[in-house]
Design an enzyme around this catalytic site. Sequence first.
Site, PDB file in Angstrom:
ATOM      1  CB  SER A 110      -1.491  -0.131   1.110  1.00 59.53           C
ATOM      2  OG  SER A 110      -1.652   1.564   1.791  1.00 59.53           O
ATOM      3  CE1 TYR A 155      -4.841  -1.549   5.343  1.00 58.85           C
ATOM      4  CE2 TYR A 155      -3.521   0.629   3.839  1.00 58.85           C
ATOM      5  CZ  TYR A 155      -4.883  -0.739   3.216  1.00 58.85           C
ATOM      6  OH  TYR A 155      -4.975  -1.697   1.725  1.00 58.85           O
TER       7      TYR A 155
END
Length: 257
Positions: free
Chosen positions: A148, A161
């Site tokens: 990500s 996250y």
Amino acid sequence: MRNAALFDLSGRKALVTGASRGIGRSLAEALSAAGADVAVTARSLDSLDETAAAIRAAGGVAHAIALDVTDVERCRAAVGEAARLLGGLDILINNAGVEEVRPSLDVDEALWDRIVDTNLKGAFFCAQAAARQMRDAGRPGAIINLCSLTSEVGIPTAVPYGSSKSGLLGMTRALAAEWAQLGIRVNAIAPGYFRTAMTEAFYDNEAWRQSMLAKIPQHRFGDLRDLHGVAVFLASDAAAYITGQSIPVDGGFLASI
Ligand SMILES: NC(=O)c1ccc[n+]([C@@H]2O[C@H](COP(=O)([O-])OP(=O)(O)OC[C@H]3O[C@@H](n4cnc5c(N)ncnc54)[C@H](OP(=O)(O)O)[C@@H]3O)[C@@H](O)[C@H]2O)c1
């Protein structure tokens, strides 16, 4: 060899986690279109059956296997089942993931564990089970982790996250170094902004949309098909000498911050 043959996955056996929708489903379809036989996994078997049916309807081979990646024993069992159904395993895409934004002062242990166990622990134990299969079968392999932008940059309120995805990037590099001797390549894809069930809520906010578009040099959000080429490439012989790398697919976001 014609250049296109370098990207041909005919005869390859692939497992994609989190393939009931979104990026995982799209990547499973892309690997199938490139010739691979695929096993698709997720927790929700109904949606997973739809993914498998769509791949079969397009002429591919697909098996659906229920898997919650936070359950290490299920990771091992599902990887074994995939290898048995497919007749081996050459490719793993660690795509299953969850996200929830929350101010860090309010993050509790349950949220931390849910995100990190899914995105990082699950990816490790799926990779380990797949690598054991590849080693025991004496076949080379390719593992692709879905990282990500948060693997690279700090995003407020996305700390569990971001921690999981930064960890996943570290894991990608370390496993690449460790398993090169087994002929297993480990790489990552770092998607930018793609509209899926995970991110849907952001896209309803016009102010957010405009502020994000201003940060993306190509001035558009990602289309799931934008991820197909890099996934097929990293899975294929065209990437035979590439391991331990993460490729951003982000319209230039990371390059310009
Ligand atoms: N969308 C983006 O902009 C973006 C950007 C960067 C990175 N990513 C990453 O790309 C991956 C896919 O994201 P997405 O946007 O496609 O999200 P999504 O639409 O929410 O899909 C997530 C997938 O993961 C599965 N999943 C969730 N928890 C699981 C668990 N415990 N065990 C097994 N499967 C599980 C879901 O199926 P079930 O709920 O049925 O289990 C679903 O198939 C994630 O790793 C995400 O972090 C996405």
